[in-house]
Design an enzyme around this catalytic site. Structure first.
Site, PDB file in Angstrom:
ATOM      1  N   ALA A   1       0.844  -1.189   0.000  1.00 36.19           N
ATOM      2  CA  ALA A   1       0.000   0.000   0.000  1.00 36.19           C
ATOM      3  C   ALA A   1       0.882   1.242   0.000  1.00 36.19           C
ATOM      4  CB  ALA A   1      -0.906  -0.005   1.230  1.00 36.19           C
ATOM      5  N   PRO A   2       0.674   2.167  -0.941  1.00 40.39           N
ATOM      6  CA  PRO A   2       1.518   3.361  -1.017  1.00 40.39           C
ATOM      7  C   PRO A   2       0.949   4.516  -0.195  1.00 40.39           C
ATOM      8  CG  PRO A   2       0.094   3.293  -2.926  1.00 40.39           C
ATOM      9  CD  PRO A   2      -0.258   2.072  -2.088  1.00 40.39           C
TER      10      PRO A   2
ATOM     11  N   SER B   1      -2.988   8.289   0.713  1.00 42.96           N
ATOM     12  CA  SER B   1      -2.686   6.854   0.861  1.00 42.96           C
ATOM     13  C   SER B   1      -3.762   5.999   0.206  1.00 42.96           C
ATOM     14  CB  SER B   1      -2.567   6.477   2.340  1.00 42.96           C
ATOM     15  OG  SER B   1      -3.853   6.354   2.922  1.00 42.96           O
ATOM     16  N   HIS B   2      -3.361   4.785  -0.125  1.00 40.42           N
ATOM     17  CA  HIS B   2      -4.276   3.783  -0.676  1.00 40.42           C
ATOM     18  C   HIS B   2      -4.044   2.500   0.112  1.00 40.42           C
ATOM     19  CE1 HIS B   2      -6.343   0.941  -3.092  1.00 40.42           C
ATOM     20  NE2 HIS B   2      -6.456   1.685  -4.178  1.00 40.42           N
ATOM     21  N   ASN B   3      -4.956   2.233   1.051  1.00 38.55           N
ATOM     22  CA  ASN B   3      -4.805   1.043   1.880  1.00 38.55           C
ATOM     23  C   ASN B   3      -5.236  -0.206   1.126  1.00 38.55           C
ATOM     24  OD1 ASN B   3      -4.146   3.014   3.679  1.00 38.55           O
ATOM     25  ND2 ASN B   3      -5.456   2.272   5.326  1.00 38.55           N
TER      26      ASN B   3
END
Length: 971
Positions: free
Chosen positions: A806-807, A825-827
């Site tokens: 995740a980034p 963020s992208h979880n």
């Protein structure tokens, strides 16, 4: 006469070679050091600094900073000895009794002294004397070029290099002066950078001119021994002849004879009509290669659309098997047909460009897949039809690679979208109609002038040790994958090297043009290098180190490593494709495309979603792919076994490849040089044209207001399989977003077309852009765009023990003079609760440890008021932008330290599957009552645009959920 006691014999060419290497190293090693250690200092001049100026001049590089100044002076000192030896050898070779030779040699010594003057008296030490020595050196070059060209022995290769070097040197002087005036007297930003490129070009042309001595010295041999020289010159010549040895130029002059038996290159003169026809044919092949690469690179992008929207295997992935069409050439009838009329398959390939007219994504995919099938058959036949002993194959490989670079330039001109891809049409920038017209004309030219080319003379034999067909296929498949992955887009290496702000490496504009120019140079020199076993071995080692640094490091170190690696791949391509001509095209080319497909799948699996079958096998293991690339490239290196005047007929594993006469290679080189020059000019034009100004204004600068948003954009493909960047741009502009995050934005992969969505958005919206973690970080991407300067940004890879990485981006913005943090963020996915909890915990830590006001824009995958959403607000001081909006699952906005004044959710239209979620904030110490108020009590400048009220525009409107049907406002 005394007898020799000891001797040392070696070619004088080594002296010229050492001189060329030392000269090149003396300037370009300090340049690399300067870019790495003092980049911002060396690009700064008396008027401007970075980003207006972004490349250093020669003087700034060699004279201002340690260690580059010391390294430069040390290397120049090393160059002095071979330089003086070169002058002595040239003096001996050209005739010591000729007055013109004596004058030229004296001029060469003076030129060397003047060079030492501006080297050791830097512009910082004494600007006037530095300029005097420099101007004197430049002025002395004119008579030096003329006299050396006139007095040197006859050698066609040396003469050609001197003509090119001197012409380029003289032609460079005029723009050099022009841009110096623009900088010095008109104070134009960026002018000194352009001047610097011309200044560095002079160095290159100077070295190129002097490198011609390498060919002059070919018959000259050093014979160092302790005995006295022969007293009778004629007896000396007689003894040499009795031993079967040839006289060198110097020996021939000593005994009063001439070397009459030196081979001269044949000079086949062509009429102007023949030259024009040849150039047209060459250009048509380059364009057809451009179509090949454009269509091939689009197939993966179209295939990717289907599993993306199905969220699983769709079955349409099987279309990549159309790339295996070369296996069909195992059918004799089809092979004969493709060999006789390849233009039919090339024409079908060109017609495939028209696939964009089909609105149904499935139909568009099938037409494109069929076009790929035809082009693979066509180009396999074109390469297989030419004997490996025929140097026409070199020209064919050159056009094949120039077509690749042309497709890269096309993408560079359209911000990483190829204008003839099927995902573009008239509404979003497609240029298929002109491409079709030119393609049909190219097919006609190809059909008229397509004949088998033959080599005029065989000068010598070069031995290639045969490898197995399997090794050839592995090698060729690896080449195809590397060409596609690292060279189809000029900014690929930059996203690999990107590490956030402050900027520590190259930028797409202008450095994408640098990548293209370096690739062009590699293609131009490849025909003269790939036949050298020593070069292939040394180059392989350097390429391995280059790929290692590209993967491990960031910034300039990663970028330079990538340039070394890709340059070697381009040169290696000549050897790999040429060797493949020894074998059945069905075996080698079919096998090569199979290897290419396997690489492509592995390239996808390194970022596989958790629910993708077999995902854990290669997830986050790009290093494995790079190791396999190195292993398969090494398959070709043992094929080089050295040179021999006569091939060993007894060794059946040795294959003779005849080298061309210089006239054929010269003509091919001229066409390649002209093509490369035109491509380089186009790349430089787009680099200058699209240079970002880095001077942006928010939408409401007088209100100290900013609007932030978050949007999951589905990799820039809309519901109908068209590129969505322009539609995203319009929605963001009309919503007046000053800061926004993009999720699912890393499209720098083979199946996503190696696009960079941030390029066009940043350019058209006037924003700073942080691409986020690059493709080497194995995420699906998170990007940040901002009207405000990005002071610092850090990329995070959040804990993901079960699924894909995740980034996250943690950036600090200068918002109206106050530092405010933004986290994007992208979880992870719903399938992994552990991943999502660990990722939210890490994000909470990042936000808790930040001492500044902060806005969170992220993809959480959580019900409102439940974990993992509550982890992000617990003990962090973060507030949910609207706790009453229970109809949220993925996207969330949190804030602290700024005043919330608005919240709205905009319908996605058909761009993606997720709405655009936004919040308005004021930068103020008074955080207000934090209560909701009516729109009538909100100042006009604080309101959301009325454009999207009611039914909205372009499918966007303020109603996308069960709760918030219009913008909400707060005090």
């Amino acid at each position: 006469m005394t007898e020799k006691t000891s001797s040392l014999v070696f070619s004088a060419q080594y002296v010229a070679l050492v001189h060329t290497i030392c000269s090149f190293a003396a300037f370009f090693i300090p340049l690399a050091l300067a870019l790495y250690t003092h980049y911002y200092q060396v690009v700064k001049n008396e008027f401007y600094g970075y980003p207006e100026e972004w490349f250093p001049s020669v003087s700034a590089t060699i004279g201002d900073w340690y260690p580059e100044r010391s390294v430069f002076q040390w290397l120049i000192a090393l160059t002095a000895t071979p330089r003086l030896l070169v002058l002595l050898l040239w003096f001996t070779l050209s005739g010591i009794s000729r007055p013109s030779v004596i004058i030229t040699t004296a001029l060469g010594v003076l030129r060397t002294a003047l060079c030492g003057g501006w080297v050791y008296v830097t512009s910082t030490d004494d600007h006037d004397w530095h300029d005097i020595f420099m101007i004197g050196y430049l002025i002395s070059n004119a008579p030096w070029f003329i006299l050396v060209s006139k007095c040197s022995p006859v050698n066609s290769m040396a003469s050609r290099i001197r003509n090119i070097g001197s012409a380029l040197f003289v032609l460079t002087i005029f723009p050099l002066i022009y841009w110096y005036i623009q900088h010095k007297f008109k104070h134009i930003p960026g002018a000194y950078t352009v001047y610097a490129f011309f200044e560095w070009s002079l160095i290159l042309w100077d070295i190129l001119f002097d490198s011609a001595l390498y060919w002059d010295f070919k018959p000259l041999v050093f014979n160092l021994h302790t005995s006295k020289t022969y007293s009778n010159p004629s007896s000396f010549a007689t003894r040499k002849k009795e031993k079967g040895e040839h006289l060198s130029y110097a020996e021939a002059a000593a005994v009063g004879t001439q070397a009459k038996n030196i081979k001269k290159d044949s000079n086949v003169k062509c009429s102007k009509k023949q030259i024009l026809f040849s150039l047209l044919y060459f250009s048509s092949e380059v364009y057809l290669s451009f179509v090949f690469w454009s269509v091939l690179t689009s197939l993966g992008l179209l295939v990717w659309y289907f599993p993306l929207w199905h969220m699983g295997i769709s079955g349409y992935e099987a279309c990549i098997l159309f790339e295996l069409s070369p296996f069909l050439l195992g059918i004799p009838l089809l092979r004969k047909f493709a060999s006789k009329v390849p233009v039919i398959f090339l024409f079908l390939n060109v017609i495939g460009i028209a696939a964009y007219k089909l609105e149904d994504p499935v139909h568009r995919l099938f037409v494109t897949a069929f076009s790929v099938c035809c082009e693979c058959l066509a180009w396999t036949s074109l390469f297989s039809n030419i004997s490996p002993e025929n140097l026409a194959i070199e020209r064919k490989i050159s056009t094949f690679l120039f077509g690749l670079l042309a497709s890269s330039i096309a993408k560079y001109s359209f911000f990483s979208n190829n204008p003839i891809w099927p995902i573009l049409n008239e509404t979003n920038g497609g240029k298929q109609i002109p491409a079709l017209i030119v393609g049909i004309i190219a097919c006609l030219i190809f059909a008229i002038f397509h004949v088998q080319q033959t080599t005029a003379n065989a000068v010598e034999h070069f031995k290639l040790r045969k490898i197995t067909a399997l090794s050839a296929a592995l090698s060729l498949g690896t080449v195809l994958f590397c060409l596609h992955t690292f060279l189809c887009d000029s900014t690929v290496l930059m996203t690999w090297s990107w590490d956030g702000y402050p900027i520590k490496g190259p930028q797409p504009y202008p450095h994408g043009a640098v990548s293209i120019v370096v690739s062009i140079c590699a293609v131009l020199v490849a025909p003269y290098l790939y036949q050298s076993g020593a070069f292939m071995l040394i180059g392989f080692v350097l390429a391995c180190f280059g790929s290692y640094f590209m993967y491990i490091n960031h910034g300039w170190c990663s970028y330079l490593g990538g340039l070394i690696f890709t340059s070697y791949v381009l040169i290696y391509s000549f050897a790999s494709i040429r060797i493949s001509s020894f074998y059945s095209p069905a075996k080698v080319w079919g096998g090569a495309f199979l290897v290419y497909i396997l690489y492509s799948l592995a390239h996808v699996w390194v970022v596989a979603y958790e629910f993708v079958p077999g995902g854990p096998i290669l997830r986050e293991r790009t290093s494995y792919i790079l190791i396999f690339i190195g292993w398969n490239l090494a398959a070709l290196v043992p094929a080089y076994s050295g040179e021999s005047k006569e091939p060993n007929k007894a060794d059946s594993s040795v294959v003779d490849i005849k080298q061309s006469d210089s006239s054929y290679r010269r003509r091919s080189f001229k066409k390649s040089l002209l093509t490369g020059f035109c491509l380089a000019l186009m790349a430089l034009k787009f680099a200058i044209q699209n240079m970002p100004p880095y001077d942006y204004t928010p939408y409401h600068p007088n209100e100290k207001l900013f609007t932030a948003g978050i949007w999951t954009i589905h990799f820039g493909l809309d519901n109908f399989m068209y590129a969505s960047e322009n539609r995203i741009r319009d929605a963001v502009r009309d919503m007046e977003l000053d800061v926004f995050g993009l999720l699912e934005s890393d499209t720098q992969r083979l199946i996503m077309g190696f696009r960079d969505l941030t390029q066009v958005l940043a350019h058209d919206l006037g924003m700073y852009a942080d691409y986020g973690p690059g493709p080497d970080k194995h995420t699906w991407g998170a990007a940040l765009l901002s009207k405000f300067p990005i002071v610092n940004s850090t990329h995070h890879l959040l804990p993901s023990p079960q699924g894909e990485l995740a980034p996250a981006i943690h950036a600090t913005l200068d918002v109206y003079g106050e530092l405010i943090d933004v986290v994007v963020s992208h979880n992870g996915q719903y399938e992994s609760q552990l991943d999502r909890r660990l990722q939210s915990t890490e994000l909470a830590r990042i936000m808790r440890e930040s001492p500044r006001p902060l806005v969170f824009l992220g993809y959480v995958v959580s019900n409102v008021g439940q974990e993992p959403q509550t982890i992000l607000t617990r003990d962090t001081g973060m507030l949910d932008i609207e706790p009453a909006d229970y109809d949220r699952w993925c996207q969330y906005i949190f804030y602290r330290g700024v005043k919330r004044i608005g919240y709205a959710r905009l319908h996605r239209s058909t761009i993606t599957d997720t709405e655009l979620q936004t919040g308005k904030f004021l930068v103020t110490k008074d955080l207000g009552r934090n209560v909701r108020i009516d729109k009538e009590h909100v100042p006009e400048s604080h309101r959301y645009p009325s454009l999207f009220e009611g039914t909205g525009v372009n499918g966007h409107y303020y109603d996308n959920n069960l709760v918030v049907h219009e913008p909400w406002y707060y005090d």
